[in-house]
Design a protein around this motif. Structure first.
Motif, PDB file in Angstrom:
ATOM      1  N   ASN A 209       0.670   3.883  -2.913  1.00  0.00           N
ATOM      2  CA  ASN A 209       0.412   5.431  -2.668  1.00  0.00           C
ATOM      3  C   ASN A 209       1.703   6.351  -3.038  1.00  0.00           C
ATOM      4  O   ASN A 209       1.298   7.487  -3.273  1.00  0.00           O
ATOM      5  CB  ASN A 209       0.230   5.614  -1.048  1.00  0.00           C
ATOM      6  CG  ASN A 209      -1.096   4.596  -0.414  1.00  0.00           C
ATOM      7  OD1 ASN A 209      -2.165   4.664  -1.289  1.00  0.00           O
ATOM      8  ND2 ASN A 209      -1.369   4.713   0.807  1.00  0.00           N
TER       9      ASN A 209
ATOM     10  N   TYR B  28      -4.647   5.188  -7.090  1.00  0.00           N
ATOM     11  CA  TYR B  28      -5.722   4.888  -6.507  1.00  0.00           C
ATOM     12  C   TYR B  28      -6.178   3.466  -6.644  1.00  0.00           C
ATOM     13  O   TYR B  28      -5.965   2.834  -7.628  1.00  0.00           O
ATOM     14  CB  TYR B  28      -6.855   5.594  -7.116  1.00  0.00           C
ATOM     15  CG  TYR B  28      -8.322   5.284  -6.352  1.00  0.00           C
ATOM     16  CD1 TYR B  28      -8.663   5.702  -5.032  1.00  0.00           C
ATOM     17  CD2 TYR B  28      -9.099   4.288  -6.955  1.00  0.00           C
ATOM     18  CE1 TYR B  28      -9.930   5.279  -4.521  1.00  0.00           C
ATOM     19  CE2 TYR B  28     -10.165   3.867  -6.411  1.00  0.00           C
ATOM     20  CZ  TYR B  28     -10.628   4.322  -5.286  1.00  0.00           C
ATOM     21  OH  TYR B  28     -11.721   4.141  -4.582  1.00  0.00           O
TER      22      TYR B  28
ATOM     23  N   GLU C 239       0.759  -1.131  -0.136  1.00  0.00           N
ATOM     24  CA  GLU C 239      -0.009   0.059   0.090  1.00  0.00           C
ATOM     25  C   GLU C 239       0.858   1.388  -0.124  1.00  0.00           C
ATOM     26  O   GLU C 239       0.578   2.119  -0.628  1.00  0.00           O
ATOM     27  CB  GLU C 239      -0.983  -0.091   1.214  1.00  0.00           C
ATOM     28  CG  GLU C 239      -1.865  -1.078   1.091  1.00  0.00           C
ATOM     29  CD  GLU C 239      -2.858  -1.568   2.085  1.00  0.00           C
ATOM     30  OE1 GLU C 239      -2.901  -0.758   3.201  1.00  0.00           O
ATOM     31  OE2 GLU C 239      -3.419  -2.524   2.184  1.00  0.00           O
ATOM     32  N   GLN C 240       1.879   1.302   0.400  1.00  0.00           N
ATOM     33  CA  GLN C 240       2.850   2.697   0.663  1.00  0.00           C
ATOM     34  C   GLN C 240       3.523   2.744  -0.580  1.00  0.00           C
ATOM     35  O   GLN C 240       3.725   3.784  -1.161  1.00  0.00           O
ATOM     36  CB  GLN C 240       3.944   2.166   1.853  1.00  0.00           C
ATOM     37  CG  GLN C 240       3.549   2.595   3.074  1.00  0.00           C
ATOM     38  CD  GLN C 240       4.629   2.443   3.991  1.00  0.00           C
ATOM     39  OE1 GLN C 240       5.803   2.027   3.714  1.00  0.00           O
ATOM     40  NE2 GLN C 240       4.358   2.575   5.397  1.00  0.00           N
TER      41      GLN C 240
END
Length: 106
Positions: A79, A84, A75-76
């Motif tokens: 991001n 998205y 997720e990092q």
């Protein structure tokens, strides 16, 4: 549309081993690991032609137990790339593994 190199540059930041679509049977990889693939497209058309290409990108994170740190690494990286994404999780009884699916467009 992102290139293979750009996608793999993002995946390298996770520190998790990955392959496109699947690992070869001869490759014994311990979890966690990622599989990524491009299952389709949602292109923008103008005047009967593709004006802008958009590819669907799926990342599948496989772990033998719930691995919050591996999910956070993925997720990092996503991001940080400004992507998205949505995620779903399931348990694969046959494999005795968790699968976390990240779906996005690139």
């Amino acid at each position: 549309m992102m290139t293979r190199g750009q996608i793999e540059e993002i995946l390298n930041k996770t520190g998790i081993e990955y392959r496109y679509y699947q690992f070869d049977e001869r490759e014994a990889v311990e979890p966690p690991f990622l599989v990524w693939y491009l299952p389709g497209s949602d292109n923008f058309a103008a005047d009967g032609r593709v004006y802008y290409s958009v590819s669907a990108l799926n990342l599948e994170l496989y772990t033998d137990q719930k691995d919050f740190a591996a999910e956070e690494a993925v997720e990092q990286a996503l991001n940080g790339a400004g992507i998205y994404w949505d995620k779903t999780e399931s348990y694969l009884d046959d494999e005795q593994m968790y699968e976390v699916l990240y779906e996005m467009e690139v």
